[in-house]
Design a protein around this motif. Structure first.
Motif, PDB file in Angstrom:
ATOM      1  N   LEU A   1       0.846  -1.189   0.000  1.00 42.02           N
ATOM      2  CA  LEU A   1       0.000   0.000   0.000  1.00 42.02           C
ATOM      3  C   LEU A   1       0.883   1.241   0.000  1.00 42.02           C
ATOM      4  CD1 LEU A   1      -2.896   1.355   0.653  1.00 42.02           C
ATOM      5  CD2 LEU A   1      -2.130   1.255   3.023  1.00 42.02           C
ATOM      6  N   ARG A   2       0.579   2.191  -0.883  1.00 42.76           N
ATOM      7  CA  ARG A   2       1.334   3.435  -0.933  1.00 42.76           C
ATOM      8  C   ARG A   2       0.414   4.637  -0.743  1.00 42.76           C
ATOM      9  NH1 ARG A   2       6.162   2.918  -5.523  1.00 42.76           N
ATOM     10  NH2 ARG A   2       7.434   1.470  -4.302  1.00 42.76           N
ATOM     11  N   VAL A   3       0.890   5.594   0.041  1.00 42.14           N
ATOM     12  CA  VAL A   3       0.192   6.858   0.249  1.00 42.14           C
ATOM     13  C   VAL A   3       1.103   7.970  -0.254  1.00 42.14           C
ATOM     14  CG1 VAL A   3      -0.844   8.425   1.928  1.00 42.14           C
ATOM     15  CG2 VAL A   3      -1.048   5.942   2.246  1.00 42.14           C
ATOM     16  N   ASN A   4       0.630   8.715  -1.262  1.00 41.51           N
ATOM     17  CA  ASN A   4       1.435   9.752  -1.912  1.00 41.51           C
ATOM     18  C   ASN A   4       2.790   9.216  -2.371  1.00 41.51           C
ATOM     19  OD1 ASN A   4      -0.459  11.851  -1.717  1.00 41.51           O
ATOM     20  ND2 ASN A   4       0.176  12.317   0.375  1.00 41.51           N
ATOM     21  N   GLY A   5       2.790   7.999  -2.900  1.00 43.62           N
ATOM     22  CA  GLY A   5       3.984   7.420  -3.493  1.00 43.62           C
ATOM     23  C   GLY A   5       4.860   6.633  -2.542  1.00 43.62           C
ATOM     24  N   LYS A   6       4.669   6.776  -1.230  1.00 44.37           N
ATOM     25  CA  LYS A   6       5.521   6.092  -0.258  1.00 44.37           C
ATOM     26  C   LYS A   6       4.815   4.875   0.311  1.00 44.37           C
ATOM     27  CE  LYS A   6       7.688   6.318   4.175  1.00 44.37           C
ATOM     28  NZ  LYS A   6       6.996   5.067   4.468  1.00 44.37           N
ATOM     29  N   THR A   7       5.530   3.733   0.362  1.00 44.05           N
ATOM     30  CA  THR A   7       4.953   2.504   0.886  1.00 44.05           C
ATOM     31  C   THR A   7       4.687   2.640   2.379  1.00 44.05           C
ATOM     32  OG1 THR A   7       6.081   1.159  -0.775  1.00 44.05           O
ATOM     33  CG2 THR A   7       5.303   0.034   1.205  1.00 44.05           C
ATOM     34  N   ASP A   8       3.451   2.348   2.796  1.00 48.33           N
ATOM     35  CA  ASP A   8       3.061   2.431   4.202  1.00 48.33           C
ATOM     36  C   ASP A   8       2.627   1.086   4.759  1.00 48.33           C
ATOM     37  OD1 ASP A   8       3.675   5.037   4.614  1.00 48.33           O
ATOM     38  OD2 ASP A   8       1.632   5.798   4.552  1.00 48.33           O
ATOM     39  N   GLY A   9       2.856   0.026   4.039  1.00 44.65           N
ATOM     40  CA  GLY A   9       2.506  -1.310   4.526  1.00 44.65           C
ATOM     41  C   GLY A   9       2.435  -2.295   3.381  1.00 44.65           C
ATOM     42  N   GLY A  10       2.538  -3.551   3.714  1.00 41.01           N
ATOM     43  CA  GLY A  10       2.472  -4.584   2.695  1.00 41.01           C
ATOM     44  C   GLY A  10       2.375  -5.951   3.341  1.00 41.01           C
ATOM     45  N   ASN A  11       2.362  -7.004   2.513  1.00 40.21           N
ATOM     46  CA  ASN A  11       2.243  -8.357   3.049  1.00 40.21           C
ATOM     47  C   ASN A  11       3.541  -9.146   2.914  1.00 40.21           C
ATOM     48  OD1 ASN A  11       2.300  -8.853   0.322  1.00 40.21           O
ATOM     49  ND2 ASN A  11       0.252  -9.779   0.207  1.00 40.21           N
ATOM     50  N   SER A  12       4.678  -8.412   2.834  1.00 40.51           N
ATOM     51  CA  SER A  12       5.971  -9.116   2.790  1.00 40.51           C
ATOM     52  C   SER A  12       6.755  -8.780   4.056  1.00 40.51           C
ATOM     53  CB  SER A  12       6.746  -8.720   1.533  1.00 40.51           C
ATOM     54  OG  SER A  12       6.958  -7.317   1.486  1.00 40.51           O
ATOM     55  N   SER A  13       7.882  -8.103   3.932  1.00 42.37           N
ATOM     56  CA  SER A  13       8.714  -7.822   5.098  1.00 42.37           C
ATOM     57  C   SER A  13       8.035  -6.871   6.083  1.00 42.37           C
ATOM     58  CB  SER A  13      10.062  -7.243   4.651  1.00 42.37           C
ATOM     59  OG  SER A  13       9.864  -6.077   3.881  1.00 42.37           O
ATOM     60  N   ASP A  14       7.168  -5.970   5.571  1.00 47.92           N
ATOM     61  CA  ASP A  14       6.437  -5.076   6.478  1.00 47.92           C
ATOM     62  C   ASP A  14       5.508  -5.842   7.405  1.00 47.92           C
ATOM     63  OD1 ASP A  14       7.482  -2.619   5.679  1.00 47.92           O
ATOM     64  OD2 ASP A  14       6.133  -2.473   3.980  1.00 47.92           O
ATOM     65  N   ASN A  15       5.201  -7.069   7.023  1.00 50.77           N
ATOM     66  CA  ASN A  15       4.294  -7.886   7.817  1.00 50.77           C
ATOM     67  C   ASN A  15       4.744  -8.008   9.269  1.00 50.77           C
ATOM     68  OD1 ASN A  15       1.855  -9.080   7.449  1.00 50.77           O
ATOM     69  ND2 ASN A  15       2.588 -10.743   6.162  1.00 50.77           N
ATOM     70  N   TYR A  16       6.063  -8.175   9.477  1.00 53.25           N
ATOM     71  CA  TYR A  16       6.563  -8.386  10.837  1.00 53.25           C
ATOM     72  C   TYR A  16       6.253  -7.180  11.717  1.00 53.25           C
ATOM     73  CZ  TYR A  16       9.097 -12.207   8.603  1.00 53.25           C
ATOM     74  OH  TYR A  16       9.421 -13.337   7.901  1.00 53.25           O
ATOM     75  N   THR A  17       6.549  -6.008  11.225  1.00 50.95           N
ATOM     76  CA  THR A  17       6.290  -4.795  11.999  1.00 50.95           C
ATOM     77  C   THR A  17       4.800  -4.665  12.310  1.00 50.95           C
ATOM     78  OG1 THR A  17       8.137  -3.681  10.925  1.00 50.95           O
ATOM     79  CG2 THR A  17       6.510  -2.274  11.999  1.00 50.95           C
ATOM     80  N   GLN A  18       3.968  -4.870  11.303  1.00 49.78           N
ATOM     81  CA  GLN A  18       2.527  -4.696  11.489  1.00 49.78           C
ATOM     82  C   GLN A  18       1.955  -5.705  12.476  1.00 49.78           C
ATOM     83  OE1 GLN A  18       0.815  -3.562   7.235  1.00 49.78           O
ATOM     84  NE2 GLN A  18       2.589  -4.881   7.033  1.00 49.78           N
ATOM     85  N   ILE A  19       2.436  -6.960  12.413  1.00 52.44           N
ATOM     86  CA  ILE A  19       1.946  -7.980  13.342  1.00 52.44           C
ATOM     87  C   ILE A  19       2.418  -7.692  14.765  1.00 52.44           C
ATOM     88  CG2 ILE A  19       2.143 -10.421  13.972  1.00 52.44           C
ATOM     89  CD1 ILE A  19       2.197 -11.033  10.939  1.00 52.44           C
TER      90      ILE A  19
END
Length: 509
Positions: free
Chosen positions: A362-380
């Motif tokens: 997911l990107r907001v104004n061009g910058k990634t703010d989350g995803g289902n790969s490596s960002d997954n660890y932080t979000q979980i």
């Protein structure tokens, strides 16, 4: 006077962002401005007290430069020009909002980017007014330059809209260079802003003295009242233009179409103004009436060219990654393997969802703010950690929905109620592309979704929680910085129960 005041506004925009706030902080900058206002007032009073003679008490005088003494004839075009000038102010602020939304996709959403755009915009307005003010009284027929300036605005907007679509490729080379300092890059951004904005804003600023002259010419008003009428109607148009651009045109049409429709509207104004151009006959009259309208329609239909994948590539963040890819010759070639699943321009942000090699982000104004790969660890972990440190939590607050993975992580535990705060309706729509990853979190009966910002919720709702977890984006992004302040942390503590736990992601790297 209008030019000097606007130059002052440009200086205020620049100095507040680049000098005062970094040196003094926000509170002292505001106080500095207040003290400066008081000092100005005292200085004017001290200089002019006791001078209320004939020099200060201007006599009531009017100008009547109309060759036609018929009051009705003079009044009719007066109101027409007044409303045309209001429409011009409306369009000027539509452009300002749309340019800001387009250029932050290239420059980034920092306070410096907004200050750069606003400063350039104000300098153009001031320059146009200053230059035109020098010879406006020599113009025999003010309607002609008014029409020509409106034509120039429309043509410039059409031309620069094409330029904006090419900017990511230009800045790929700029942002990926390690030998350029931040100051140099900022100067380059100012230069690009001038390239995009200066033409239409100079033409827009030049309309003010011309229209004021028109009003005085057609009706013998007091000078002060005439200028005030022109300024008021133009500013009222600007107010509605900013509202319509942010909350109506951009969400419904997108930034590019908003700009192109605005350019077409300026050309339509030219056609309307030609009604009051004397001496137009035959083919010349037809050209003035029809050509601007046809040109505006052609521009709206044939000029759209922006590639949403390119503009939302986040070149201001990911230029080094793009440049290091041996197959990348431009931004479009780098983004070729990315599939655009979702793209929506909302009142506050442009939100996209990309997929690449079975990974979504997911990107907001061009910058990634989350995803289902490596960002997954932080979000979980943002959902797991506060639960681990809590004692039988029942009520939880999640500030920032994003992909919904943090919300889903909190729901994995036996909490009875979760309030989720998200400021962007476009992010809420985009989060459904991660339903498989977040366990269809928004479908849970335990979730209550609220569309507003986290600070407002904490200030306004007298409710306490066993845990609060927040996942704002980087603090250098305008808006997100409010969630990295002592003020915000104190608000969060007030909404915690006695042994409640607060958890927040900090970009320590």
């Amino acid at each position: 006077l209008y030019a000097l005041n606007t130059f002052g506004a440009a200086a205020g925009s620049f100095s507040s962002a680049f000098l005062l706030i970094p040196a003094l902080g926000i509170l002292l900058t505001v106080l500095f401005g207040a003290v400066l206002n008081i000092l100005i007032g005292l200085a004017v009073w001290a200089l002019f007290k006791g001078e209320e003679g004939e020099g200060m008490k201007s006599p009531t005088w009017t100008l009547n430069l109309s060759p036609n003494g018929n009051t009705t004839e003079r009044l009719r075009p007066y109101f027409f020009f007044l409303f045309i000038f209001m429409a011009s102010g409306f369009l000027a602020l539509v452009y300002e909002v749309a340019w800001s939304r387009a250029l932050v996709l290239v420059f980034g959403t920092s306070i410096y980017a907004f200050a750069t755009i606003l400063t350039t915009y104000l300098i153009g307005i001031a320059l146009g007014s200053l230059l035109m003010g020098r010879w406006t009284d020599r113009v025999k027929n003010p309607v002609l330059p008014f029409a020509l300036f409106q034509m120039a605005i429309g043509i410039f907007v059409f031309a620069t809209t094409i330029v904006i679509g090419k900017l990511p490729d230009f800045f790929l080379n700029i942002f990926s260079r390690s030998d350029l300092s931040w100051g140099t890059i900022t100067l380059i951004e100012f230069g690009v802003c001038f390239l995009v904005i200066i033409g239409p804003t100079i033409a827009s600023g030049a309309c003010f003295p011309i229209v004021t002259r028109l009003f005085i010419n057609y009706r013998g008003f007091k000078v002060g009242q005439t200028v005030a009428d022109a300024y008021t109607f133009n500013t009222v148009g600007g107010i509605f233009g900013s509202l319509a651009s942010g909350f109506l045109f951009i969400p419904l049409l997108g930034v590019e179409k908003s700009l192109l429709l605005g350019g077409g509207a300026n050309l339509l104004i030219v056609s309307l103004l030609s009604i009051f151009l004397p001496g137009l006959k035959g083919p010349t009259k037809f050209v003035w009436r029809a050509a601007p309208v046809l040109g505006g329609i052609a521009g709206i239909i044939f000029l759209p060219s922006w590639n949403p994948k390119v503009l939302n590539s986040g070149v201001y963040v990911y230029a080094n990654i793009m440049a290091s890819n041996m197959e990348t010759t431009d931004v479009n070639s780098f983004m070729a393997d990315y599939k655009l699943l979702f793209h929506k321009e909302g009142p506050s942000a442009t939100v996209t969802v990309f997929e690449e090699a079975n990974t979504r982000f997911l990107r907001v104004n061009g910058k990634t703010d989350g995803g289902n790969s490596s960002d997954n660890y932080t979000q979980i972990f943002l959902g797991i950690l506060p639960v681990m440190y809590s004692k039988n939590p029942e009520k939880a607050l999640v500030i920032g929905l994003g992909t919904g993975i943090t919300l889903g992580s909190v729901l994995d535990y036996a909490v009875t109620q979760v309030d989720c705060i998200e400021i962007s309706p476009e992010v809420i729509e985009a989060s459904h592309f991660f339903d498989e990853d977040n366990g269809h979190a928004l479908s849970s009966p335990r979730v209550r979704l609220h569309l507003l910002d986290g600070r407002t919720w904490l200030m306004a709702i007298p409710q306490t929680y066993d845990l609060i977890t927040a996942e704002p984006s980087h603090p250098w992004q305008t808006g997100n910085a409010n969630l990295f302040t002592v003020d915000f942390f104190r608000l969060a503590i007030k909404r915690l129960k006695g042994e409640g736990v607060f958890c927040q992601w900090l970009p320590m790297y």
